[in-house]
Design a protein around this motif. Sequence first.
Motif, mmCIF file in Angstrom:
data_model
loop_
_atom_site.group_PDB
_atom_site.id
_atom_site.type_symbol
_atom_site.label_atom_id
_atom_site.label_comp_id
_atom_site.label_asym_id
_atom_site.label_seq_id
_atom_site.Cartn_x
_atom_site.Cartn_y
_atom_site.Cartn_z
ATOM 1 N N LEU A 1 43.763 40.766 30.639
ATOM 2 C CA LEU A 1 44.526 39.675 29.913
ATOM 3 C C LEU A 1 43.768 38.452 29.916
ATOM 4 O O LEU A 1 43.371 37.602 28.945
ATOM 5 C CB LEU A 1 45.767 39.506 29.848
ATOM 6 C CG LEU A 1 46.844 38.659 29.037
ATOM 7 C CD1 LEU A 1 46.572 39.118 27.900
ATOM 8 C CD2 LEU A 1 48.330 38.803 29.392
ATOM 9 N N GLY A 2 43.524 37.845 31.314
ATOM 10 C CA GLY A 2 42.789 36.541 31.645
ATOM 11 C C GLY A 2 41.318 36.738 31.036
ATOM 12 O O GLY A 2 40.879 35.584 30.384
ATOM 13 N N PHE A 3 40.709 37.776 30.917
ATOM 14 C CA PHE A 3 39.256 37.804 30.251
ATOM 15 C C PHE A 3 39.459 37.819 28.688
ATOM 16 O O PHE A 3 38.907 37.070 28.009
ATOM 17 C CB PHE A 3 38.623 39.261 30.823
ATOM 18 C CG PHE A 3 37.996 39.135 31.869
ATOM 19 C CD1 PHE A 3 37.170 38.434 32.377
ATOM 20 C CD2 PHE A 3 38.544 39.873 32.801
ATOM 21 C CE1 PHE A 3 36.472 38.366 33.824
ATOM 22 C CE2 PHE A 3 38.092 40.190 34.116
ATOM 23 C CZ PHE A 3 37.141 39.463 34.624
ATOM 24 N N ALA A 4 40.332 38.483 28.250
ATOM 25 C CA ALA A 4 40.756 38.345 26.787
ATOM 26 C C ALA A 4 40.901 36.872 26.454
ATOM 27 O O ALA A 4 40.625 36.299 25.153
ATOM 28 C CB ALA A 4 41.965 39.204 26.490
ATOM 29 N N LEU A 5 41.805 36.047 27.126
ATOM 30 C CA LEU A 5 41.992 34.663 26.926
ATOM 31 C C LEU A 5 40.807 33.845 27.322
ATOM 32 O O LEU A 5 41.108 32.415 26.916
ATOM 33 C CB LEU A 5 43.168 34.261 27.499
ATOM 34 C CG LEU A 5 44.629 34.896 27.054
ATOM 35 C CD1 LEU A 5 45.722 34.541 27.962
ATOM 36 C CD2 LEU A 5 45.193 34.616 25.867
ATOM 37 N N GLU A 6 39.636 34.292 27.669
ATOM 38 C CA GLU A 6 38.562 33.441 28.120
ATOM 39 C C GLU A 6 39.082 32.429 29.484
ATOM 40 O O GLU A 6 38.633 31.294 29.234
ATOM 41 C CB GLU A 6 37.867 32.984 27.181
ATOM 42 C CG GLU A 6 37.272 34.019 26.376
ATOM 43 C CD GLU A 6 36.386 33.711 24.943
ATOM 44 O OE1 GLU A 6 36.183 32.478 25.113
ATOM 45 O OE2 GLU A 6 36.531 34.350 24.038
#
Length: 162
Positions: free
Chosen positions: A117-122
């Motif tokens: 999720l952190g990666f998806a939210l950059e």
Amino acid sequence: MQGEGALAADKADLSSVIDRSRAGELMPAMTVSDPAGNRFNLAAAQGTPVLLNLWATWCAPCVKEMPQLDDLAGEYGDSLRVITVSQDMGGADKVEPFFAQMQFEHLEPWMEPELELGFALESQSLPTTVLYDASGREVWRVVGEYDWSSAEVREAIAEAIA
């Protein structure tokens, strides 16, 4: 409207910056789970504005914000869904005792230990909090510690609830 000083804020001091640079981006359609193994697809939250918070038990600013987010969830009730998602790699072994100790009245212990999720939210920083409107589009985000009890945040949340 924020002054030029706020726009030029040092990256180390993000505690009071509401960032609108990603406004309009869709909420990631990702699944989170609770300690009992129940799953929840974030895309299912559409229809109600969502304040999505990524946090971890080892993150001091995150822990400091959690009671304020719990109060915010209680204050807004059904008009704003506050979803806190732990990024603890220990999953339920870390999150369940934390929630038991803190005795939150309104927050649910959602987890996503794979950190996708952190990666998806950059976002590579915790806490990261994103406000989405009822159609699942980003309104603004805050990266770093924030005072969720402030009048400023209520004005900013009103943008999504109005």
